[in-house]
Design a protein around this motif. Structure first.
Motif, PDB file in Angstrom:
ATOM      1  N   GLU A  65       0.645  -1.076  -0.018  1.00 39.10           N
ATOM      2  CA  GLU A  65       0.058   0.019  -0.036  1.00 39.10           C
ATOM      3  C   GLU A  65       0.933   1.167   0.080  1.00 39.10           C
ATOM      4  N   SER A  66       1.955   1.271   0.421  1.00 32.16           N
ATOM      5  CA  SER A  66       2.905   2.306   0.437  1.00 32.16           C
ATOM      6  C   SER A  66       3.771   2.923  -0.881  1.00 32.16           C
ATOM      7  N   VAL A  67       3.290   1.896  -2.078  1.00 32.29           N
ATOM      8  CA  VAL A  67       3.861   2.173  -3.140  1.00 32.29           C
ATOM      9  C   VAL A  67       3.181   3.475  -3.747  1.00 32.29           C
ATOM     10  N   VAL A  68       3.913   4.195  -4.688  1.00 34.12           N
ATOM     11  CA  VAL A  68       3.589   5.608  -5.250  1.00 34.12           C
ATOM     12  C   VAL A  68       3.843   5.165  -6.812  1.00 34.12           C
ATOM     13  N   LYS A  69       3.113   5.294  -7.610  1.00 26.51           N
ATOM     14  CA  LYS A  69       3.332   5.256  -8.877  1.00 26.51           C
ATOM     15  C   LYS A  69       3.740   6.623  -9.374  1.00 26.51           C
ATOM     16  N   ALA A  70       5.015   6.489 -10.204  1.00 24.41           N
ATOM     17  CA  ALA A  70       5.549   7.623 -10.553  1.00 24.41           C
ATOM     18  C   ALA A  70       6.371   7.779 -12.025  1.00 24.41           C
ATOM     19  N   TYR A  71       6.519   8.542 -12.485  1.00 26.62           N
ATOM     20  CA  TYR A  71       7.187   8.736 -13.737  1.00 26.62           C
ATOM     21  C   TYR A  71       8.999   9.021 -13.429  1.00 26.62           C
ATOM     22  N   THR A  72       9.566   8.001 -14.253  1.00 29.56           N
ATOM     23  CA  THR A  72      11.126   8.455 -14.109  1.00 29.56           C
ATOM     24  C   THR A  72      11.731   8.062 -15.503  1.00 29.56           C
ATOM     25  N   LEU A  73      12.683   8.714 -15.590  1.00 28.47           N
ATOM     26  CA  LEU A  73      13.470   8.878 -16.976  1.00 28.47           C
ATOM     27  C   LEU A  73      14.365   7.565 -17.103  1.00 28.47           C
ATOM     28  N   VAL A  74      14.233   6.938 -18.438  1.00 23.58           N
ATOM     29  CA  VAL A  74      15.186   5.969 -18.527  1.00 23.58           C
ATOM     30  C   VAL A  74      15.619   6.152 -19.859  1.00 23.58           C
ATOM     31  N   SER A  75      16.751   5.090 -20.379  1.00 21.95           N
ATOM     32  CA  SER A  75      17.317   5.496 -21.711  1.00 21.95           C
ATOM     33  C   SER A  75      16.400   4.993 -22.674  1.00 21.95           C
ATOM     34  N   ASN A  76      16.284   5.694 -23.924  1.00 19.89           N
ATOM     35  CA  ASN A  76      15.658   5.145 -25.037  1.00 19.89           C
ATOM     36  C   ASN A  76      16.571   4.500 -26.022  1.00 19.89           C
ATOM     37  N   ASN A  77      17.756   4.073 -25.685  1.00 19.25           N
ATOM     38  CA  ASN A  77      18.604   3.602 -26.582  1.00 19.25           C
ATOM     39  C   ASN A  77      19.206   2.190 -25.904  1.00 19.25           C
ATOM     40  N   PRO A  78      18.697   1.053 -26.103  1.00 17.79           N
ATOM     41  CA  PRO A  78      19.212  -0.219 -25.594  1.00 17.79           C
ATOM     42  C   PRO A  78      20.736  -0.590 -25.746  1.00 17.79           C
ATOM     43  N   LEU A  79      21.246   0.230 -26.844  1.00 14.61           N
ATOM     44  CA  LEU A  79      22.587   0.006 -27.131  1.00 14.61           C
ATOM     45  C   LEU A  79      23.757   0.680 -26.344  1.00 14.61           C
ATOM     46  N   LEU A  80      23.163   1.484 -25.315  1.00 17.08           N
ATOM     47  CA  LEU A  80      23.926   2.281 -24.499  1.00 17.08           C
ATOM     48  C   LEU A  80      24.230   1.214 -23.108  1.00 17.08           C
ATOM     49  N   ILE A  81      25.478   0.485 -23.412  1.00 19.71           N
ATOM     50  CA  ILE A  81      25.552  -0.399 -22.318  1.00 19.71           C
ATOM     51  C   ILE A  81      26.760  -0.097 -21.547  1.00 19.71           C
ATOM     52  N   ARG A  82      27.642   0.803 -21.892  1.00 21.82           N
ATOM     53  CA  ARG A  82      28.785   0.807 -21.363  1.00 21.82           C
ATOM     54  C   ARG A  82      28.677   2.212 -20.538  1.00 21.82           C
ATOM     55  N   ASP A  83      29.154   2.302 -18.958  1.00 14.62           N
ATOM     56  CA  ASP A  83      29.008   3.279 -18.378  1.00 14.62           C
ATOM     57  C   ASP A  83      30.317   4.491 -18.463  1.00 14.62           C
ATOM     58  N   ILE A  84      29.876   5.520 -18.493  1.00 14.69           N
ATOM     59  CA  ILE A  84      30.854   6.572 -18.699  1.00 14.69           C
ATOM     60  C   ILE A  84      31.252   7.502 -17.376  1.00 14.69           C
ATOM     61  N   PRO A  85      32.200   7.566 -16.881  1.00 21.15           N
ATOM     62  CA  PRO A  85      32.360   8.024 -15.607  1.00 21.15           C
ATOM     63  C   PRO A  85      32.046   9.529 -15.703  1.00 21.15           C
ATOM     64  N   PRO A  86      31.285  10.150 -14.767  1.00 18.61           N
ATOM     65  CA  PRO A  86      30.647  11.689 -14.941  1.00 18.61           C
ATOM     66  C   PRO A  86      31.598  12.592 -14.320  1.00 18.61           C
ATOM     67  N   SER A  87      31.489  13.867 -14.623  1.00 15.17           N
ATOM     68  CA  SER A  87      32.331  14.850 -14.115  1.00 15.17           C
ATOM     69  C   SER A  87      32.152  14.905 -12.435  1.00 15.17           C
ATOM     70  N   LYS A  88      33.262  15.202 -12.037  1.00 16.51           N
ATOM     71  CA  LYS A  88      33.323  15.465 -10.308  1.00 16.51           C
ATOM     72  C   LYS A  88      32.072  16.473  -9.932  1.00 16.51           C
ATOM     73  N   ALA A  89      31.722  17.341 -10.467  1.00 18.68           N
ATOM     74  CA  ALA A  89      30.821  18.449 -10.267  1.00 18.68           C
ATOM     75  C   ALA A  89      29.320  17.720 -10.438  1.00 18.68           C
ATOM     76  N   TYR A  90      29.215  17.071 -11.300  1.00 18.41           N
ATOM     77  CA  TYR A  90      27.882  16.093 -11.696  1.00 18.41           C
ATOM     78  C   TYR A  90      27.661  15.071 -10.452  1.00 18.41           C
ATOM     79  N   ARG A  91      28.785  14.440 -10.122  1.00 17.28           N
ATOM     80  CA  ARG A  91      28.502  13.344  -9.212  1.00 17.28           C
ATOM     81  C   ARG A  91      28.342  14.201  -7.821  1.00 17.28           C
ATOM     82  N   ASP A  92      29.214  15.189  -7.652  1.00 17.99           N
ATOM     83  CA  ASP A  92      28.799  15.893  -6.366  1.00 17.99           C
ATOM     84  C   ASP A  92      27.295  16.618  -6.367  1.00 17.99           C
TER      85      ASP A  92
END
Length: 222
Positions: free
Chosen positions: A146-173
């Protein structure tokens, strides 16, 4: 900007997932997990005044950095991806937005080009303990849900993006700062702090310089 500039986009996004649209009285539930977890990103940079905001946790997903950005400036952006391992989870912020502000988020995030919307089940934090998020998720899995809330979230629209790319320090922060503002679980903050930034010229132009300029402009307009 006036509402008319978002009209076409708003019609498009309202037509998405109408079978389970997380709206109540013309408001939208949006689960943020990236830089939008930091309040100033929403208020100063995106000019969005949220109706409500609170910490939440998304079970069965993992945090990725596989949305390509600008090499040497902002190499990547965050994303979430469904995981077969139910122990994986992503902490973030559950926002309640007006249709106009939901459209602003859609446009600022590049939907439907870099991201697309997905309806997910988010569990709100319970209390403000050190592991409030994981406790809420664990209790939800052993109850009726009962505590679940349905919400929109953002996911990739490209299934071929399988490799992680390290983010900038400012973005991570920014993710870390947002997590601390909303008192997310310390274990999740530790996980964010353990992310090694990628090589950039400076700390990150968009996540640092542009946001700071927007904060100054917002403060000067008051």
């Amino acid at each position: 900007m006036k509402m008319t500039k978002y009209g076409i986009w708003l019609v498009f996004f309202i037509s998405v997932s109408t079978w389970a649209m997380p709206t109540t009285a013309l408001t939208f539930k949006y689960f943020a997990y990236g830089s939008n977890c930091y309040p100033a990103t929403m208020t100063a940079l995106r000019n969005i005044e949220c109706i409500d905001s609170s910490a939440g946790i998304l079970g069965g997903y993992k945090l990725r950095f596989n949305i390509p950005g600008m090499p040497l400036v902002e190499p990547s952006w965050a994303c979430v991806e469904a995981s077969r391992d139910e122990s994986n989870c992503v902490h973030g912020v559950l926002y309640t937005l007006t249709p106009q502000d939901f459209a602003r988020v859609s446009m600022s995030e590049g939907v439907p080009f870099g991201y697309q919307w997905r309806v997910v089940n988010v569990v709100p934090y319970q209390g403000d303990g050190i592991q409030a998020g994981e406790t809420a998720l664990r209790e939800q899995r052993t109850t009726s849900g009962e505590s679940v809330v349905k919400a929109y979230t953002l996911v990739s629209n490209n299934p071929l993006l399988i490799r992680d790319i390290p983010p900038s320090k400012a973005y991570r922060d920014l993710l870390i700062r947002g997590a601390k503002v909303f008192q997310m679980d310390q274990s999740y903050i530790d996980k964010l702090e353990a992310i090694r930034p990628g090589f950039t010229i400076g700390e990150g132009f968009v996540a640092k310089d542009v946001l700071e300029a927007a904060e100054r402009r917002k403060a000067g307009s008051k």
